[in-house]
Design a protein around this motif. Sequence first.
Motif, PDB file in Angstrom:
ATOM      1  N   ARG A  37       0.799  -1.070  -0.178  1.00  0.00           N
ATOM      2  CA  ARG A  37      -0.364   0.231  -0.323  1.00  0.00           C
ATOM      3  C   ARG A  37       0.847   0.836  -0.015  1.00  0.00           C
ATOM      4  NH1 ARG A  37      -3.583   1.783   5.126  1.00  0.00           N
ATOM      5  NH2 ARG A  37      -4.763   3.878   3.455  1.00  0.00           N
ATOM      6  N   ASN A  38       1.925   0.895   0.891  1.00  0.00           N
ATOM      7  CA  ASN A  38       2.485   2.686   0.762  1.00  0.00           C
ATOM      8  C   ASN A  38       4.201   2.278   0.476  1.00  0.00           C
ATOM      9  OD1 ASN A  38       0.874   3.421   3.304  1.00  0.00           O
ATOM     10  ND2 ASN A  38       1.413   1.873   3.962  1.00  0.00           N
ATOM     11  N   LYS A  39       5.051   1.852   0.088  1.00  0.00           N
ATOM     12  CA  LYS A  39       6.055   1.194  -0.804  1.00  0.00           C
ATOM     13  C   LYS A  39       6.092   0.471  -1.411  1.00  0.00           C
ATOM     14  CE  LYS A  39       7.244   4.667   2.682  1.00  0.00           C
ATOM     15  NZ  LYS A  39       7.746   5.778   2.529  1.00  0.00           N
ATOM     16  N   ARG A  40       5.370   0.326  -2.563  1.00  0.00           N
ATOM     17  CA  ARG A  40       5.422  -1.079  -2.962  1.00  0.00           C
ATOM     18  C   ARG A  40       6.470  -0.852  -3.738  1.00  0.00           C
ATOM     19  NH1 ARG A  40       0.037  -1.177  -6.553  1.00  0.00           N
ATOM     20  NH2 ARG A  40      -0.903  -0.301  -3.955  1.00  0.00           N
ATOM     21  N   ASP A  41       6.765   0.759  -4.893  1.00  0.00           N
ATOM     22  CA  ASP A  41       7.912   0.442  -5.893  1.00  0.00           C
ATOM     23  C   ASP A  41       9.186   0.370  -4.772  1.00  0.00           C
ATOM     24  OD1 ASP A  41       6.107   0.158  -7.770  1.00  0.00           O
ATOM     25  OD2 ASP A  41       5.499   2.004  -7.499  1.00  0.00           O
ATOM     26  N   THR A  42       9.776   1.225  -3.966  1.00  0.00           N
ATOM     27  CA  THR A  42      10.784   0.856  -3.285  1.00  0.00           C
ATOM     28  C   THR A  42      11.792  -0.579  -3.260  1.00  0.00           C
ATOM     29  OG1 THR A  42      10.257   1.668  -1.198  1.00  0.00           O
ATOM     30  CG2 THR A  42      12.097   0.932  -1.226  1.00  0.00           C
ATOM     31  N   GLY A  88     -11.521 -15.124   3.341  1.00  0.00           N
ATOM     32  CA  GLY A  88     -12.933 -15.019   3.806  1.00  0.00           C
ATOM     33  C   GLY A  88     -12.643 -15.474   5.303  1.00  0.00           C
ATOM     34  N   ASN A  89     -11.571 -15.454   5.389  1.00  0.00           N
ATOM     35  CA  ASN A  89     -11.609 -16.370   6.912  1.00  0.00           C
ATOM     36  C   ASN A  89     -11.165 -14.725   7.878  1.00  0.00           C
ATOM     37  OD1 ASN A  89     -10.874 -18.279   8.903  1.00  0.00           O
ATOM     38  ND2 ASN A  89      -8.803 -17.588   9.576  1.00  0.00           N
ATOM     39  N   THR A  90     -11.584 -15.236   9.367  1.00  0.00           N
ATOM     40  CA  THR A  90     -11.189 -14.198  10.729  1.00  0.00           C
ATOM     41  C   THR A  90      -9.967 -13.904  11.021  1.00  0.00           C
ATOM     42  OG1 THR A  90     -13.906 -13.978  10.547  1.00  0.00           O
ATOM     43  CG2 THR A  90     -12.587 -13.363  12.753  1.00  0.00           C
ATOM     44  N   PHE A  91      -9.167 -13.309  11.136  1.00  0.00           N
ATOM     45  CA  PHE A  91      -8.172 -12.762  11.633  1.00  0.00           C
ATOM     46  C   PHE A  91      -8.289 -11.462  12.806  1.00  0.00           C
ATOM     47  CE2 PHE A  91      -7.090 -14.127   7.253  1.00  0.00           C
ATOM     48  CZ  PHE A  91      -6.213 -15.556   7.335  1.00  0.00           C
ATOM     49  N   TYR A  92      -7.930 -11.985  13.879  1.00  0.00           N
ATOM     50  CA  TYR A  92      -7.636 -10.928  14.906  1.00  0.00           C
ATOM     51  C   TYR A  92      -9.161  -9.703  14.996  1.00  0.00           C
ATOM     52  CZ  TYR A  92      -3.036 -11.088  15.971  1.00  0.00           C
ATOM     53  OH  TYR A  92      -1.644 -11.534  16.316  1.00  0.00           O
ATOM     54  N   GLY A  93     -10.578 -10.754  14.877  1.00  0.00           N
ATOM     55  CA  GLY A  93     -11.745 -10.691  14.922  1.00  0.00           C
ATOM     56  C   GLY A  93     -12.204  -9.749  13.757  1.00  0.00           C
ATOM     57  N   LYS A  94     -11.222  -9.672  12.316  1.00  0.00           N
ATOM     58  CA  LYS A  94     -12.053  -8.791  11.463  1.00  0.00           C
ATOM     59  C   LYS A  94     -11.559  -9.209  10.464  1.00  0.00           C
ATOM     60  CE  LYS A  94     -10.366  -4.738   8.913  1.00  0.00           C
ATOM     61  NZ  LYS A  94      -9.239  -3.538   8.362  1.00  0.00           N
ATOM     62  N   ARG A  95     -13.276  -9.373   9.814  1.00  0.00           N
ATOM     63  CA  ARG A  95     -12.518 -10.570   8.018  1.00  0.00           C
ATOM     64  C   ARG A  95     -12.182  -9.391   6.783  1.00  0.00           C
ATOM     65  NH1 ARG A  95     -14.975 -14.945   7.497  1.00  0.00           N
ATOM     66  NH2 ARG A  95     -16.878 -15.491   9.123  1.00  0.00           N
ATOM     67  N   GLN A  96     -11.905 -10.032   6.393  1.00  0.00           N
ATOM     68  CA  GLN A  96     -11.169  -9.222   4.814  1.00  0.00           C
ATOM     69  C   GLN A  96      -9.921  -8.041   4.991  1.00  0.00           C
ATOM     70  OE1 GLN A  96     -14.871  -7.545   3.277  1.00  0.00           O
ATOM     71  NE2 GLN A  96     -14.649  -8.746   1.089  1.00  0.00           N
ATOM     72  N   MET A  97      -9.373  -9.168   6.141  1.00  0.00           N
ATOM     73  CA  MET A  97      -7.872  -8.729   6.476  1.00  0.00           C
ATOM     74  C   MET A  97      -7.222  -8.117   6.133  1.00  0.00           C
ATOM     75  SD  MET A  97      -5.799  -7.272   8.887  1.00  0.00           S
ATOM     76  CE  MET A  97      -6.727  -8.343  10.797  1.00  0.00           C
ATOM     77  N   PHE A  98      -7.183  -8.755   4.261  1.00  0.00           N
ATOM     78  CA  PHE A  98      -6.237  -8.239   3.016  1.00  0.00           C
ATOM     79  C   PHE A  98      -7.637  -7.806   1.918  1.00  0.00           C
ATOM     80  CE2 PHE A  98      -4.654 -12.048   6.025  1.00  0.00           C
ATOM     81  CZ  PHE A  98      -2.688 -11.040   5.437  1.00  0.00           C
ATOM     82  N   ARG A  99      -6.901  -6.764   1.359  1.00  0.00           N
ATOM     83  CA  ARG A  99      -7.966  -6.496   0.679  1.00  0.00           C
ATOM     84  C   ARG A  99      -7.539  -6.979  -0.389  1.00  0.00           C
ATOM     85  NH1 ARG A  99      -4.541  -2.175   2.646  1.00  0.00           N
ATOM     86  NH2 ARG A  99      -3.483  -1.999   0.171  1.00  0.00           N
ATOM     87  N   PRO A 100      -8.316  -6.659  -1.274  1.00  0.00           N
ATOM     88  CA  PRO A 100      -8.955  -7.753  -2.594  1.00  0.00           C
ATOM     89  C   PRO A 100      -7.414  -6.713  -3.505  1.00  0.00           C
ATOM     90  CG  PRO A 100     -10.644  -6.613  -1.884  1.00  0.00           C
ATOM     91  CD  PRO A 100      -9.979  -6.374  -1.414  1.00  0.00           C
ATOM     92  N   ASP A 101      -7.598  -5.797  -3.784  1.00  0.00           N
ATOM     93  CA  ASP A 101      -6.010  -5.135  -4.692  1.00  0.00           C
ATOM     94  C   ASP A 101      -4.983  -5.873  -3.601  1.00  0.00           C
ATOM     95  OD1 ASP A 101      -5.610  -3.883  -2.539  1.00  0.00           O
ATOM     96  OD2 ASP A 101      -5.077  -2.117  -3.651  1.00  0.00           O
ATOM     97  N   PHE A 102      -4.526  -6.327  -2.986  1.00  0.00           N
ATOM     98  CA  PHE A 102      -3.147  -6.947  -2.652  1.00  0.00           C
ATOM     99  C   PHE A 102      -3.878  -7.918  -2.872  1.00  0.00           C
ATOM    100  CE2 PHE A 102      -1.735 -10.081   0.879  1.00  0.00           C
ATOM    101  CZ  PHE A 102      -0.255  -9.422   0.997  1.00  0.00           C
ATOM    102  N   MET A 103      -4.752  -8.925  -2.669  1.00  0.00           N
ATOM    103  CA  MET A 103      -5.118 -10.432  -3.254  1.00  0.00           C
ATOM    104  C   MET A 103      -4.745 -10.485  -4.483  1.00  0.00           C
ATOM    105  SD  MET A 103      -4.851 -11.918   0.157  1.00  0.00           S
ATOM    106  CE  MET A 103      -5.658 -13.704  -1.447  1.00  0.00           C
TER     107      MET A 103
END
Length: 429
Positions: A37-42, A88-103
């Motif tokens: 998200r923040n430094k992908r071209d480094t 689709g899994n829940t990580f640390y109580g949150k669903r969709q921890m990994f965003r679609p663009d990253f996936m």
Amino acid sequence: MDIATRVWNHKWKIDPIVRSLIDTDFYKLLMCQSVFRNKRDTQVTFSLINRTDSVPLAKLIDEGELREQLDHIRSIRLSRGESTWLRGNTFYGKRQMFRPDFMEWFENLQLPPYHLERVGDQYELTFEGKWPEVMLWEIPALAVLMELRGRAVLHDMGRFELQVLYARAMTRVWEKVEHLRKEPGLRIADFGTRRRHSFLWQDWCVQAMIEGLGERFTGTSNCLIAKNRDLEAIGTNAHEMPMVYAALAETDEDLARAPYDVLADWHEEHEGNLRMILPDTYGTAGFLERAPDWLTQWTGIRIDSGDPAEGAETAIRWWQERGEDPREKLIIFSDGLDEQKILQLYHQFAGRVRVSFGWGTLLTNDFRGLAPDDRLAPFSLVCKAVSAEGRPTVKLSDNPNKAMGPQTEIDRYKRVFGVGQQQAFEVVV
């Protein structure tokens, strides 16, 4: 699983050391998404560093076999089931921890090429490229070197010798578990992927923890084992991010601010138990002294170098001085732990703070004294970011024996971060 027979048969083709892109630590995927998200071209370079010179990896491990394992890793792609689990899994109580663009990016990822050559009795192994791609080499590279070294030692052992070896190792793990389960309030996770004896052994150790500790075993850092065993995937962030952010800093003022810039980016993405401060990259005391007030609202702190009790006391004083109740905060200890140290720290701090433990190498690779000449003893092997955009990275740590970087840059960082005399501790793993 009869591990001894599996080893004796030497059918390594059915046991690739790394069998999945998620056979890695959960924090690597969380950090990878943040970097994406923040430094992908480094542009970064990672390098293997063997802190234990007495283990001559290039004499023990055949170069062709090492290349075969590394090439296999480059052939792996994320499977459909693995993608579904991450999406689709829940990580640390949150669903969709990994965003679609990253996936979408991760699903098409092939790890970048590696550079390998023998230098004396050691291997020089480096990885160069865009930060999100290169960083995912760290854990599999370490796992390959650790397991190939173990396979080299085990290769000439007979079947019964191997059975006795693993029986003794299993007994050792189970005795540790029995010792730990006497404490009903203990919370502990497996952090042992990077320097494990083998994948099969880590999986066995996790199963032992599940049976022996029940709910006191909070999960594993290994994503593949978490998926396969229906466990919590555990992890937050590591030294890599402040090291690279700092290397990118243009001025001393930018350098001093870099560790907090990392956490500001993290703060935007995560909440709850994922907001854990790792303060020791450039010295815990100075980091906390200069920390912005908003960091006091974070859930807790991970102690990963130096004297763990002293680090915890420093954190407790910091919270108290900022008007926070330490009893509502979480401290995770994760540096070179074994069951005696875990119990000591638990008894010292339980009730004063919430306490948890990340148990690593001495859970998943404690074969000390079990092989001739102690040739299976764990050793200190790391794979670190050594440069970013051509600039060297630096780590100071709370233990000068873990420091890394050119001496001139170490001296500069010590000046900028106000790090004075430090106490040295033996680096076991």
